[in-house]
Design an enzyme around this catalytic site. Structure first.
Site, PDB file in Angstrom:
ATOM      1  N   GLU A  92      39.278  31.544  41.380  1.00 19.73           N
ATOM      2  CA  GLU A  92      40.155  30.459  40.954  1.00 19.73           C
ATOM      3  C   GLU A  92      40.928  29.867  42.129  1.00 19.73           C
ATOM      4  O   GLU A  92      41.077  30.497  43.175  1.00 19.73           O
ATOM      5  CB  GLU A  92      41.145  30.993  39.933  1.00 19.73           C
ATOM      6  CG  GLU A  92      41.990  32.071  40.542  1.00 19.73           C
ATOM      7  CD  GLU A  92      42.719  32.925  39.515  1.00 19.73           C
ATOM      8  OE1 GLU A  92      42.187  33.133  38.418  1.00 19.73           O
ATOM      9  OE2 GLU A  92      43.819  33.367  39.834  1.00 19.73           O
ATOM     10  N   CYS A 119      45.925  26.302  46.589  1.00 19.33           N
ATOM     11  CA  CYS A 119      45.898  27.726  46.920  1.00 19.33           C
ATOM     12  C   CYS A 119      44.458  28.224  46.741  1.00 19.33           C
ATOM     13  O   CYS A 119      43.899  28.131  45.649  1.00 19.33           O
ATOM     14  CB  CYS A 119      46.864  28.443  45.984  1.00 19.33           C
ATOM     15  SG  CYS A 119      46.869  30.217  46.190  1.00 19.33           S
ATOM     16  N   CYS A 126      39.556  42.223  45.301  1.00 21.40           N
ATOM     17  CA  CYS A 126      40.205  42.598  46.556  1.00 21.40           C
ATOM     18  C   CYS A 126      40.201  44.120  46.658  1.00 21.40           C
ATOM     19  O   CYS A 126      40.430  44.809  45.663  1.00 21.40           O
ATOM     20  CB  CYS A 126      41.649  42.086  46.561  1.00 21.40           C
ATOM     21  SG  CYS A 126      42.564  42.485  48.066  1.00 21.40           S
ATOM     22  N   CYS A 130      47.040  46.555  45.900  1.00 22.45           N
ATOM     23  CA  CYS A 130      48.505  46.472  45.869  1.00 22.45           C
ATOM     24  C   CYS A 130      48.939  46.693  44.420  1.00 22.45           C
ATOM     25  O   CYS A 130      48.329  46.163  43.492  1.00 22.45           O
ATOM     26  CB  CYS A 130      48.978  45.108  46.375  1.00 22.45           C
ATOM     27  SG  CYS A 130      48.511  44.825  48.089  1.00 22.45           S
ATOM     28  N   CYS A 133      49.651  43.674  41.926  1.00 23.51           N
ATOM     29  CA  CYS A 133      48.805  42.479  41.997  1.00 23.51           C
ATOM     30  C   CYS A 133      47.676  42.493  40.969  1.00 23.51           C
ATOM     31  O   CYS A 133      46.994  43.506  40.778  1.00 23.51           O
ATOM     32  CB  CYS A 133      48.221  42.362  43.399  1.00 23.51           C
ATOM     33  SG  CYS A 133      47.105  40.963  43.581  1.00 23.51           S
ATOM     34  N   CYS A 352      47.618  34.244  41.281  1.00 28.67           N
ATOM     35  CA  CYS A 352      46.394  34.518  42.009  1.00 28.67           C
ATOM     36  C   CYS A 352      45.645  35.622  41.292  1.00 28.67           C
ATOM     37  O   CYS A 352      46.174  36.701  41.091  1.00 28.67           O
ATOM     38  CB  CYS A 352      46.701  34.947  43.421  1.00 28.67           C
ATOM     39  SG  CYS A 352      47.617  33.722  44.309  1.00 28.67           S
TER      40      CYS A 352
HETATM   41  N1  SAH Z   1      46.140  39.217  50.228  1.00 25.67           N
HETATM   42  C1  SAH Z   1      47.008  38.180  50.666  1.00 25.67           C
HETATM   43  C2  SAH Z   1      46.952  36.900  49.828  1.00 25.67           C
HETATM   44  C3  SAH Z   1      46.902  37.037  48.328  1.00 25.67           C
HETATM   45  S1  SAH Z   1      48.379  37.496  47.478  1.00 25.67           S
HETATM   46  C4  SAH Z   1      48.419  38.704  50.776  1.00 25.67           C
HETATM   47  O1  SAH Z   1      48.656  39.857  50.416  1.00 25.67           O
HETATM   48  O2  SAH Z   1      49.285  37.998  51.269  1.00 25.67           O
HETATM   49  C5  SAH Z   1      49.458  36.126  47.602  1.00 25.67           C
HETATM   50  C6  SAH Z   1      50.930  36.481  47.391  1.00 25.67           C
HETATM   51  O3  SAH Z   1      51.202  36.765  46.027  1.00 25.67           O
HETATM   52  C7  SAH Z   1      51.341  37.715  48.172  1.00 25.67           C
HETATM   53  O4  SAH Z   1      52.577  37.530  48.795  1.00 25.67           O
HETATM   54  C8  SAH Z   1      51.422  38.756  47.085  1.00 25.67           C
HETATM   55  O5  SAH Z   1      52.219  39.818  47.473  1.00 25.67           O
HETATM   56  C9  SAH Z   1      51.965  37.956  45.907  1.00 25.67           C
HETATM   57  N2  SAH Z   1      51.775  38.579  44.596  1.00 25.67           N
HETATM   58  C10 SAH Z   1      50.719  39.290  44.161  1.00 25.67           C
HETATM   59  N3  SAH Z   1      50.928  39.758  42.896  1.00 25.67           N
HETATM   60  C11 SAH Z   1      52.142  39.308  42.492  1.00 25.67           C
HETATM   61  C12 SAH Z   1      52.923  39.445  41.280  1.00 25.67           C
HETATM   62  N4  SAH Z   1      52.478  40.143  40.249  1.00 25.67           N
HETATM   63  N5  SAH Z   1      54.145  38.842  41.238  1.00 25.67           N
HETATM   64  C13 SAH Z   1      54.591  38.129  42.289  1.00 25.67           C
HETATM   65  N6  SAH Z   1      53.906  37.962  43.448  1.00 25.67           N
HETATM   66  C14 SAH Z   1      52.691  38.553  43.568  1.00 25.67           C
END
Ligand code: SAH
Length: 383
Positions: A92, A119, A126, A130, A133, A352
């Site tokens: 997406e 974006c 991935c 994390c 995420c 994302c």
């Molecule tokens: N892998 C890369 C890019 C993808 S995540 C990175 O880690 O930067 C893009 C952003 O969204 C990152 O800052 C990530 O920490 C944040 N993010 C992911 N899941 C989230 C959530 N549930 N709530 C708020 N921010 C989130």
């Protein structure tokens, strides 16, 4: 017969390609313009090419490798695009409209009004897992090709029929684990599609060797680092990769990036109640901003309860908004350039990975606004 993708080839590669099929070199430049600037979906439309060449290409080579299968629009204008790849996997992209209310108050209003940020995803799933995420719940399926990254821009642009002014590599996946395709896509976008490198931000979980590599790239693009804590123990609990890349090395690499590019990095910081929003955390951020000229992007945490793996982030809760405002205020008082991400697109799963996670699992599109959560997109502040 093997079908070969032309989308994703640079100008030099297309010129070599033209020569390799016994055409003149300049045909490569023509193809480059057709593919990236004039945005045609078939070879037949490439009217400046001889019919014999168009026929030759049509049989063996392919232009597009992704298909738009769903678009959702939020009340605030954020649009989320779901794409299906040739192998049926889904990714997406999210289009973030200009929003003067949430962006840098010092920015010129007319500029802000024209800003349209897309974006982009860089991987299907991935591997980094994390804990907060949505994309992480899918696991890692594969890297996107250069063409699949570029097509997100081209297909959205065609759909909205407007110029996209900024790009953030902040969608599904870790861009720096797909380094070569990401850099190649940036080369094509900056040379062929009219978006300058300074309007492109790559966001990383904090992969130290790749951050140093980015700092040395010819094209100076912006960098965002998902920091989320200045305590190695907490950071590692949130992001397992932080066990490998500790803060001391990470911050050295970011400092190096700043010194090489003279571009201020953005630190992204999701606020988790009682985890990284304490007084100590404020002090650490202030100290960091004194060491590295930077911007801080505060992100409200969106619980990923829409997935079926609720336990993953079971102990993480968003910092209440009053506390978040206080946290931000203290940083502002210390003269930190700071943005708070807005709740854009919340009603359409504009996080994302969120929508694609759902549909990759179920292989159907299910829209359930009440179950939304995840990242809000007002990422335009960082670009
Ligand atoms: N892998 C890369 C890019 C993808 S995540 C990175 O880690 O930067 C893009 C952003 O969204 C990152 O800052 C990530 O920490 C944040 N993010 C992911 N899941 C989230 C959530 N549930 N709530 C708020 N921010 C989130």
């Amino acid at each position: 017969m093997k079908i070969v993708d032309l989308k994703g080839l640079t100008l030099k590669e297309l010129e070599d390609f033209a020569l390799s099929i016994s055409e003149k070199k300049f045909r490569g430049k023509q193809l480059f313009d057709w593919l990236y600037n004039k945005e045609v979906a078939s070879f037949t439309e490439m009217s400046s090419l001889a019919k014999s060449l168009r026929d030759k290409l049509a049989g063996i080579y392919r232009i597009e490798s992704i298909q738009m299968v769903d678009v959702q629009e939020s009340a605030d204008g954020t649009k989320k695009f779901l794409f299906e790849l040739l192998d049926g996997k889904r990714i997406e992209s999210v289009l973030i409209p200009p929003r003067t209310a949430f962006v840098n108050p010092q920015a010129r209003e007319d500029e802000e009004q024209k800003r349209l940020t897309l974006c982009l995803s860089t991987q299907v799933g991935c591997p980094l897992d994390c804990k907060f995420c949505a994309t992480g719940t899918m696991g890692f399926l594969r890297n996107l090709t250069t063409g699949e990254i570029i097509d997100q821009v081209l297909l959205v642009k065609r759909y909205i029929n407007k110029r996209i002014t900024n790009l953030v590599y902040m969608g599904m996946g870790e861009p720096l684990l797909n380094y070569d395709n990401v850099m190649k896509s940036i080369e094509i976008i900056t040379t062929g599609m009219g978006i300058a490198a300074r309007r492109i931000t790559v966001s990383t979980v904090g992969l130290v060797p790749q951050i140093r590599r980015i700092a040395n790239e010819k094209r100076k693009m912006k960098l965002a680092i998902s920091l989320h804590s200045l305590d190695d123990k907490i950071r590692s609990a949130l992001m397992p990769i932080a066990k490998k890349y500790k803060l001391v090395g990470l911050l050295d690499a970011v400092d190096y990036y700043f010194r090489k590019t003279k571009l201020r990095p953005t630190f992204e910081y999701i606020l988790f109640d009682g985890v990284n929003d304490r007084d100590d955390d404020i002090q650490s951020l202030i100290k960091l901003s004194k060491r590295i000229p930077c911007k801080v992007n505060i992100i409200p945490f969106h619980n990923i309860h829409f997935t079926d793996s609720i336990e993953r982030a079971g102990e993480l809760h968003p910092t209440p908004s009053i506390k978040m405002e206080e946290f931000a205020q203290r940083l502002r008082e210390a003269h930190i350039t700071l943005f708070i991400r807005s709740s854009a697109g919340e009603d359409i799963d504009a996080a994302c990975g969120q929508l694609a996670v759902k549909t990759n699992k179920k292989h159907r599109i299910s829209i359930n606004p009440s179950a939304s959560g995840g990242i809000q997109h007002s990422t335009s502040e960082v670009v």
